[in-house]
Design a protein around this motif. Structure first.
Motif, PDB file in Angstrom:
ATOM      1  N   LEU A 188       0.830  -1.203   0.000  1.00  0.00           N
ATOM      2  CA  LEU A 188       0.000   0.000   0.000  1.00  0.00           C
ATOM      3  C   LEU A 188       0.867   1.257   0.000  1.00  0.00           C
ATOM      4  O   LEU A 188       0.506   2.274  -0.610  1.00  0.00           O
ATOM      5  CB  LEU A 188      -0.929  -0.006   1.215  1.00  0.00           C
ATOM      6  CG  LEU A 188      -2.030  -1.077   1.213  1.00  0.00           C
ATOM      7  CD1 LEU A 188      -2.831  -1.022   2.519  1.00  0.00           C
ATOM      8  CD2 LEU A 188      -2.955  -0.899   0.013  1.00  0.00           C
ATOM      9  N   GLU A 189       2.014   1.208   0.684  1.00  0.00           N
ATOM     10  CA  GLU A 189       2.932   2.347   0.685  1.00  0.00           C
ATOM     11  C   GLU A 189       3.501   2.605  -0.716  1.00  0.00           C
ATOM     12  O   GLU A 189       3.638   3.754  -1.132  1.00  0.00           O
ATOM     13  CB  GLU A 189       4.065   2.097   1.679  1.00  0.00           C
ATOM     14  CG  GLU A 189       3.630   2.179   3.135  1.00  0.00           C
ATOM     15  CD  GLU A 189       4.748   1.794   4.092  1.00  0.00           C
ATOM     16  OE1 GLU A 189       4.579   1.985   5.307  1.00  0.00           O
ATOM     17  OE2 GLU A 189       5.797   1.298   3.610  1.00  0.00           O
ATOM     18  N   ILE A 190       3.808   1.533  -1.445  1.00  0.00           N
ATOM     19  CA  ILE A 190       4.315   1.681  -2.810  1.00  0.00           C
ATOM     20  C   ILE A 190       3.243   2.291  -3.704  1.00  0.00           C
ATOM     21  O   ILE A 190       3.524   3.188  -4.524  1.00  0.00           O
ATOM     22  CB  ILE A 190       4.779   0.328  -3.373  1.00  0.00           C
ATOM     23  CG1 ILE A 190       5.947  -0.236  -2.538  1.00  0.00           C
ATOM     24  CG2 ILE A 190       5.203   0.474  -4.828  1.00  0.00           C
ATOM     25  CD1 ILE A 190       7.180   0.628  -2.542  1.00  0.00           C
ATOM     26  N   VAL A 191       1.999   1.844  -3.534  1.00  0.00           N
ATOM     27  CA  VAL A 191       0.891   2.402  -4.321  1.00  0.00           C
ATOM     28  C   VAL A 191       0.709   3.885  -3.973  1.00  0.00           C
ATOM     29  O   VAL A 191       0.506   4.731  -4.859  1.00  0.00           O
ATOM     30  CB  VAL A 191      -0.411   1.623  -4.049  1.00  0.00           C
ATOM     31  CG1 VAL A 191      -1.597   2.312  -4.731  1.00  0.00           C
ATOM     32  CG2 VAL A 191      -0.284   0.187  -4.546  1.00  0.00           C
ATOM     33  N   ALA A 192       0.791   4.205  -2.680  1.00  0.00           N
ATOM     34  CA  ALA A 192       0.658   5.603  -2.251  1.00  0.00           C
ATOM     35  C   ALA A 192       1.779   6.459  -2.826  1.00  0.00           C
ATOM     36  O   ALA A 192       1.550   7.601  -3.248  1.00  0.00           O
ATOM     37  CB  ALA A 192       0.658   5.686  -0.721  1.00  0.00           C
ATOM     38  N   LEU A 193       3.001   5.914  -2.873  1.00  0.00           N
ATOM     39  CA  LEU A 193       4.127   6.645  -3.449  1.00  0.00           C
ATOM     40  C   LEU A 193       3.879   6.928  -4.932  1.00  0.00           C
ATOM     41  O   LEU A 193       4.165   8.032  -5.420  1.00  0.00           O
ATOM     42  CB  LEU A 193       5.416   5.847  -3.270  1.00  0.00           C
ATOM     43  CG  LEU A 193       6.685   6.455  -3.867  1.00  0.00           C
ATOM     44  CD1 LEU A 193       6.980   7.817  -3.235  1.00  0.00           C
ATOM     45  CD2 LEU A 193       7.873   5.523  -3.685  1.00  0.00           C
ATOM     46  N   PHE A 194       3.336   5.952  -5.650  1.00  0.00           N
ATOM     47  CA  PHE A 194       3.015   6.145  -7.067  1.00  0.00           C
ATOM     48  C   PHE A 194       1.989   7.268  -7.250  1.00  0.00           C
ATOM     49  O   PHE A 194       2.141   8.128  -8.128  1.00  0.00           O
ATOM     50  CB  PHE A 194       2.473   4.836  -7.655  1.00  0.00           C
ATOM     51  CG  PHE A 194       1.988   4.963  -9.073  1.00  0.00           C
ATOM     52  CD1 PHE A 194       2.879   4.995 -10.135  1.00  0.00           C
ATOM     53  CD2 PHE A 194       0.629   5.063  -9.346  1.00  0.00           C
ATOM     54  CE1 PHE A 194       2.432   5.121 -11.441  1.00  0.00           C
ATOM     55  CE2 PHE A 194       0.170   5.194 -10.645  1.00  0.00           C
ATOM     56  CZ  PHE A 194       1.075   5.218 -11.693  1.00  0.00           C
ATOM     57  N   LEU A 195       0.963   7.293  -6.398  1.00  0.00           N
ATOM     58  CA  LEU A 195      -0.057   8.333  -6.498  1.00  0.00           C
ATOM     59  C   LEU A 195       0.516   9.706  -6.177  1.00  0.00           C
ATOM     60  O   LEU A 195       0.154  10.712  -6.809  1.00  0.00           O
ATOM     61  CB  LEU A 195      -1.221   8.007  -5.548  1.00  0.00           C
ATOM     62  CG  LEU A 195      -2.023   6.738  -5.879  1.00  0.00           C
ATOM     63  CD1 LEU A 195      -3.086   6.487  -4.815  1.00  0.00           C
ATOM     64  CD2 LEU A 195      -2.652   6.838  -7.258  1.00  0.00           C
TER      65      LEU A 195
ATOM     66  N   GLY B 172       7.512  13.385  -1.018  1.00  0.00           N
ATOM     67  CA  GLY B 172       7.237  14.787  -1.311  1.00  0.00           C
ATOM     68  C   GLY B 172       8.471  15.641  -1.101  1.00  0.00           C
ATOM     69  O   GLY B 172       9.604  15.150  -1.086  1.00  0.00           O
ATOM     70  N   GLY B 173       8.235  16.928  -0.911  1.00  0.00           N
ATOM     71  CA  GLY B 173       9.319  17.854  -0.651  1.00  0.00           C
ATOM     72  C   GLY B 173      10.155  18.163  -1.882  1.00  0.00           C
ATOM     73  O   GLY B 173       9.787  17.868  -3.024  1.00  0.00           O
ATOM     74  N   THR B 174      11.297  18.758  -1.629  1.00  0.00           N
ATOM     75  CA  THR B 174      12.182  19.184  -2.701  1.00  0.00           C
ATOM     76  C   THR B 174      12.676  18.016  -3.541  1.00  0.00           C
ATOM     77  O   THR B 174      12.779  18.116  -4.768  1.00  0.00           O
ATOM     78  CB  THR B 174      13.382  19.935  -2.108  1.00  0.00           C
ATOM     79  OG1 THR B 174      12.930  20.855  -1.127  1.00  0.00           O
ATOM     80  CG2 THR B 174      14.145  20.686  -3.173  1.00  0.00           C
ATOM     81  N   SER B 175      12.969  16.889  -2.877  1.00  0.00           N
ATOM     82  CA  SER B 175      13.522  15.732  -3.584  1.00  0.00           C
ATOM     83  C   SER B 175      12.590  15.265  -4.688  1.00  0.00           C
ATOM     84  O   SER B 175      13.008  15.066  -5.836  1.00  0.00           O
ATOM     85  CB  SER B 175      13.780  14.586  -2.592  1.00  0.00           C
ATOM     86  OG  SER B 175      14.635  14.991  -1.558  1.00  0.00           O
ATOM     87  N   LEU B 176      11.314  15.100  -4.354  1.00  0.00           N
ATOM     88  CA  LEU B 176      10.361  14.589  -5.338  1.00  0.00           C
ATOM     89  C   LEU B 176      10.163  15.568  -6.489  1.00  0.00           C
ATOM     90  O   LEU B 176      10.126  15.166  -7.659  1.00  0.00           O
ATOM     91  CB  LEU B 176       9.020  14.303  -4.655  1.00  0.00           C
ATOM     92  CG  LEU B 176       7.917  13.755  -5.564  1.00  0.00           C
ATOM     93  CD1 LEU B 176       8.335  12.433  -6.187  1.00  0.00           C
ATOM     94  CD2 LEU B 176       6.614  13.589  -4.785  1.00  0.00           C
ATOM     95  N   LEU B 177      10.059  16.856  -6.193  1.00  0.00           N
ATOM     96  CA  LEU B 177       9.849  17.846  -7.244  1.00  0.00           C
ATOM     97  C   LEU B 177      11.049  17.929  -8.185  1.00  0.00           C
ATOM     98  O   LEU B 177      10.892  18.107  -9.400  1.00  0.00           O
ATOM     99  CB  LEU B 177       9.559  19.215  -6.633  1.00  0.00           C
ATOM    100  CG  LEU B 177       8.209  19.339  -5.911  1.00  0.00           C
ATOM    101  CD1 LEU B 177       8.095  20.694  -5.228  1.00  0.00           C
ATOM    102  CD2 LEU B 177       7.060  19.135  -6.879  1.00  0.00           C
ATOM    103  N   ILE B 178      12.262  17.806  -7.629  1.00  0.00           N
ATOM    104  CA  ILE B 178      13.461  17.806  -8.474  1.00  0.00           C
ATOM    105  C   ILE B 178      13.471  16.573  -9.370  1.00  0.00           C
ATOM    106  O   ILE B 178      13.753  16.647 -10.577  1.00  0.00           O
ATOM    107  CB  ILE B 178      14.733  17.871  -7.614  1.00  0.00           C
ATOM    108  CG1 ILE B 178      14.873  19.256  -6.971  1.00  0.00           C
ATOM    109  CG2 ILE B 178      15.975  17.556  -8.448  1.00  0.00           C
ATOM    110  CD1 ILE B 178      16.035  19.383  -6.021  1.00  0.00           C
TER     111      ILE B 178
END
Length: 437
Positions: A210-217, A392-398
């Protein structure tokens, strides 16, 4: 799968694109090799560098090189700091504004000034890093000899990283500086996945899925936030040039929902250490100051996230205001014979664009704040800290921005050689779009 294999064949059938990709991979391999080379005079087994808070974010960008005291411990970050400083000076000082308007020669001068400033920033950060993060018991030589030699090595390492980034931009694929940051972030992802899987164990395998699915979303949400655009229609008047009628077509002015990118998060994170730092000075004399220091040292508290989100929204408005000039856009449209249907050219157009920007900046800032606090929310659910940072955060947006830009370049080569693009549903759109004025 068949289409994917065919797309790969098309990519490597283009000689120039294949060479650029292989060249980029080679330089990335060289960059990652520097991660394993520790500064001379350091016993790495005795290192225990605290990477909480802002230092943890820096270590994430550098792929762990900061906490390992490698020769690339500062990486490309001093160059980023110098670039931001020059960018702000360009917006504030007439001398730099004039230089920016000089075209290619002005850009070369600004790049040279940025490189020189990078050296001074690196030296200052090197001294601070060596004095505050490397413990004395981890040194194999005297502190003075270690500091002098390491300042030269760290400065040379940063200059080398800067050179790698420029080479990737010129002869590789994608933006070199952003690519190096992305590689540092991605390099920690397999370890984060492994740690999260081990912490969950077989008894909580469903929760891990479920965490992997949440990360994808969450990634899809970040892509939507990065790509969202408010298109303002622009009509161009018809002009007679010789025997031909030119113009008359309708184009669009793309105003991005998230114009400021990751800059509001970076600025806000740089200020979030101030409350705990100031309160820590009076913690021994005041229980209230002690509670403030404790609260803002924990990035999962609602007080921390409330202030963090507020700062992000404020900086979103600030950065959008200095990055986009409605008056300049209106003037360029007027000179080019363009106008917004139903809006008078000049001041009325400028006011209309400013109003549209105000209306999209607020929801954009709120959504950006949501992305920024998602890692803390993920940590509250019991995820490991390293895995939660990818929510989330800067890492994901980059990551999202760099991947989209790189795919856009690859697709441009495919379309230029009359191959199909990467997606059936439409073209890949990066962060950089041409304003139709």
């Amino acid at each position: 799968m068949k289409r994917f294999i065919q797309t790969l064949k098309n990519i490597f059938s283009i000689e120039e694109l294949k060479n650029r990709i292989l060249y980029t991979l080679l330089l990335i391999a060289v960059y990652r090799l520097g991660y394993y080379i520790v500064l001379p005079g350091v016993d790495s087994s005795k290192l225990n560098i605290d990477t909480s808070g802002l230092l943890g974010l820096l270590d994430t960008f550098l792929g762990g090189a900061f906490s390992k005291a490698s020769i690339f411990a500062l990486g490309i970050m001093p160059y980023i700091s110098a670039s931001i400083a020059i960018q702000l000076l360009t917006m504030a000082l007439p001398y730099f504004q004039k230089m920016q308007k000089e075209g290619e020669s002005g850009r070369k001068k600004l790049n040279q000034i940025t490189r020189v400033l990078t050296i001074f920033v690196t030296i200052a950060q090197s001294v601070s890093y060596l004095q505050t993060t490397i413990p004395t018991d981890a040194l194999l030589i005297t502190r003075a000899a270690f500091t002098i030699s390491s300042v030269f090595i760290l400065t040379a390492g940063t200059i080398f990283c800067m050179w790698l980034g420029e080479r990737i931009t010129d002869r590789g694929i994608g933006n070199g500086t952003s690519m190096l940051i992305m590689i540092g972030i991605v390099s920690r992802f397999p370890r984060a996945i492994y740690q999260e899987a081990v912490s969950r164990g077989t008894g909580e395998a469903l929760i891990f899925v479920l965490e992997i699915v949440a990360l994808f979303l969450v990634v899809m949400f970040a892509v939507a936030l990065t790509q969202a655009v408010r298109r303002v229609p622009i009509q161009y008047a018809k002009q007679v040039v010789g025997n031909k009628v030119m113009g008359g077509q309708r184009q669009y002015l793309p105003l991005k929902l998230n114009t400021s990118g990751v800059m509001p998060i970076i600025f806000a994170q740089a200020l979030m250490f101030i409350p705990s730092l100031v309160a820590g000075l009076f913690a021994e004399k005041s229980d209230f100051a002690s509670s403030i220091a404790t609260t803002f040292n924990d990035y999962t508290t609602w007080e921390y996230n409330g202030l963090f989100a507020t700062l992000i929204i404020v900086f979103t408005f600030f950065y959008t205001a200095i990055a986009i000039s409605p008056q300049q856009i209106a003037d360029d449209m007027k000179r080019g014979g363009g106008f917004i249907p139903g809006v008078k050219p000049g001041i009325s157009t400028s006011d209309f664009i400013a109003t549209v920007l105000d209306r999209i900046t607020l929801p954009g800032g709120i959504l950006l704040a949501v992305v920024a606090i998602l890692p803390s929310l993920a940590s509250m659910t019991g995820m490991t800290r390293e895995f939660a940072q990818f929510f989330g955060g800067t890492s994901l947006l980059i990551l999202v921005g760099v991947v989209l830009d790189t795919l856009q370049q690859v697709e441009s080569y495919l379309l230029m050689k009359r191959y199909e693009g990467l997606m059936k549903s439409g073209r890949v759109k990066g962060r950089t779009e041409t304003v139709a004025v």
